[in-house]
Design a protein around this motif. Structure first.
Motif, PDB file in Angstrom:
ATOM      1  N   GLY A 126       0.732  -0.828   0.061  1.00 21.16           N
ATOM      2  CA  GLY A 126      -0.119  -0.341   0.317  1.00 21.16           C
ATOM      3  C   GLY A 126       1.169   1.112   0.391  1.00 21.16           C
ATOM      4  O   GLY A 126       1.667   1.359   0.347  1.00 21.16           O
ATOM      5  N   LYS A 128       0.385   5.424   0.543  1.00 21.71           N
ATOM      6  CA  LYS A 128      -0.406   6.169   0.536  1.00 21.71           C
ATOM      7  C   LYS A 128       0.336   8.036   0.256  1.00 21.71           C
ATOM      8  O   LYS A 128       1.954   7.703   0.718  1.00 21.71           O
ATOM      9  N   TYR A 130       0.659  12.051   0.674  1.00 25.91           N
ATOM     10  CA  TYR A 130      -0.079  12.845   1.569  1.00 25.91           C
ATOM     11  C   TYR A 130       0.835  14.849   1.011  1.00 25.91           C
ATOM     12  O   TYR A 130       1.561  14.445   0.939  1.00 25.91           O
ATOM     13  N   ARG A 192      -6.466   1.829  -7.812  1.00 25.74           N
ATOM     14  CA  ARG A 192      -6.143   2.890  -6.629  1.00 25.74           C
ATOM     15  C   ARG A 192      -7.370   3.071  -5.878  1.00 25.74           C
ATOM     16  O   ARG A 192      -8.913   2.781  -6.689  1.00 25.74           O
ATOM     17  N   HIS A 193      -7.571   3.467  -4.750  1.00 27.04           N
ATOM     18  CA  HIS A 193      -8.603   3.334  -3.796  1.00 27.04           C
ATOM     19  C   HIS A 193      -9.531   4.680  -3.503  1.00 27.04           C
ATOM     20  O   HIS A 193      -7.719   5.782  -4.080  1.00 27.04           O
ATOM     21  N   PRO A 195      -9.451   8.135  -1.732  1.00 29.70           N
ATOM     22  CA  PRO A 195      -8.276   8.670  -0.010  1.00 29.70           C
ATOM     23  C   PRO A 195      -9.326   8.518   0.667  1.00 29.70           C
ATOM     24  O   PRO A 195     -10.566   8.969   1.154  1.00 29.70           O
ATOM     25  N   GLN A 196      -8.846   8.060   1.460  1.00 29.94           N
ATOM     26  CA  GLN A 196      -9.603   8.496   3.018  1.00 29.94           C
ATOM     27  C   GLN A 196      -9.791   9.794   3.599  1.00 29.94           C
ATOM     28  O   GLN A 196      -8.985  10.593   3.544  1.00 29.94           O
ATOM     29  N   SER A 201      -8.128   8.519   8.206  1.00 34.56           N
ATOM     30  CA  SER A 201      -6.845   8.849   8.044  1.00 34.56           C
ATOM     31  C   SER A 201      -5.960   8.415   9.731  1.00 34.56           C
ATOM     32  O   SER A 201      -5.404   7.974   9.114  1.00 34.56           O
ATOM     33  N   MET A 207      -5.376  14.119   1.872  1.00 39.13           N
ATOM     34  CA  MET A 207      -4.623  12.332   0.438  1.00 39.13           C
ATOM     35  C   MET A 207      -4.921  12.401  -0.412  1.00 39.13           C
ATOM     36  O   MET A 207      -6.170  12.807  -1.025  1.00 39.13           O
ATOM     37  N   ASN A 210      -4.373   7.160  -2.499  1.00 39.99           N
ATOM     38  CA  ASN A 210      -4.170   5.289  -1.897  1.00 39.99           C
ATOM     39  C   ASN A 210      -4.285   4.034  -3.090  1.00 39.99           C
ATOM     40  O   ASN A 210      -5.405   4.064  -3.022  1.00 39.99           O
TER      41      ASN A 210
END
Length: 264
Positions: A126, A128, A130, A192-193, A195-196, A201, A207, A210
């Motif tokens: 994973g 991420k 930011y 691509r999930h 963004p949280q 998060s 973010m 993700n």
């Protein structure tokens, strides 16, 4: 005797030997494999007074219960993934009997085998990204002049600050795209999930990426090195893994029956 159901954790290639004895299921019961033509479904018994359809609806509202169940579920999945190519199953998938699980392996054998072939020799990572806060200096064309009134000077500083922040966001978004493109080129597959939300998060920064990346084990060091090389001042990168390939083994297990519940 209380009625029991069969909790399904994962489906994997059959390696011909059981999990270590210390690997326990969501209620502490032993985990065993149900096998069929090269496939193994890892299961444990669970009480239907807790995991049956109606009581489960109540328990799913208890965040402590859900958290503990999820951690136990993940421990089993990771133990299986260390032994063989693995397709994790959604949290709280409960069948009424082991015979139903055997029927699943028979009905969906080819689909399941294809998914497992796809993730053989790979693990999920994973990433991420930011956006770091940036305080840009006012642009020269927007800098207040001595002849400006206090109100005009304030508006110029405000416009310059907003434009500086917009430029910083655009730069960070482009960097996030570059990061994804680079890591995707090293991966077998990527996803691509969304963004949280900062509330999930636990971070104030926005973010921008993700991503989940399915990486062949023989390219693991290359992938990690690429992540390190992509780090920069305007964006922060968080790397997690390796994990079982949750993002790359989605299999429709077929319509649920009255005695089978796939939790949302």
């Amino acid at each position: 005797m209380a009625e029991t159901g069969t909790y399904l954790y994962a489906i994997a290639q059959d390696v011909g030997h059981p999990l270590p004895e210390e690997v326990a299921g969501v209620t502490g019961a032993p985990v065993r494999a149900i096998t069929h033509e090269g496939l193994a479904a890892y299961v444990s018994p669970v009480p239907l007074e807790e995991f049956g359809e109606e009581p489960l609806r109540r328990f799913l509202e208890d965040l402590d219960w859900v958290g503990g169940t999820a951690r136990a579920h993940d421990r089993v999945v990771e133990a299986v993934a260390k032994e063989a190519p693995t397709a994790p199953v959604r949290l709280v998938t409960v069948y009424s009997s082991e015979d139903q699980v055997r029927d699943l392996l028979r009905r969906r054998h080819d689909d399941l085998a294809e998914v497992l072939d796809h993730v053989t020799g790979c693990r999920e990572w994973g990433v991420k990204a930011y956006a770091k806060p940036s305080e840009e200096a006012p642009r020269a064309e927007e800098a207040p002049e001595e002849t400006d009134s206090p109100g005009t000077a304030y508006l110029k500083r405000r416009r310059a600050s907003l434009r500086g922040r917009e430029d910083a966001w655009r730069l960070a978004a482009r960097r996030a795209e570059d990061i994804h493109t680079t890591l995707a080129s090293i991966s077998v597959a990527c996803h691509r999930h969304r963004p949280q939300d900062p509330r999930l998060s636990g971070r104030e920064e926005t973010m921008l990426l993700n991503g989940a990346y399915l990486v062949a084990e023989d390219r693991r060091e290359e992938f990690v090195a690429a992540v390190d090389a992509l780090r920069g001042e305007e964006i922060e990168i968080q790397l997690t893994g390796p994990w079982a390939p949750y993002s790359f083994t989605s299999v429709d297990l077929g319509p649920t029956r009255a005695e089978t519940l796939d939790a949302p």
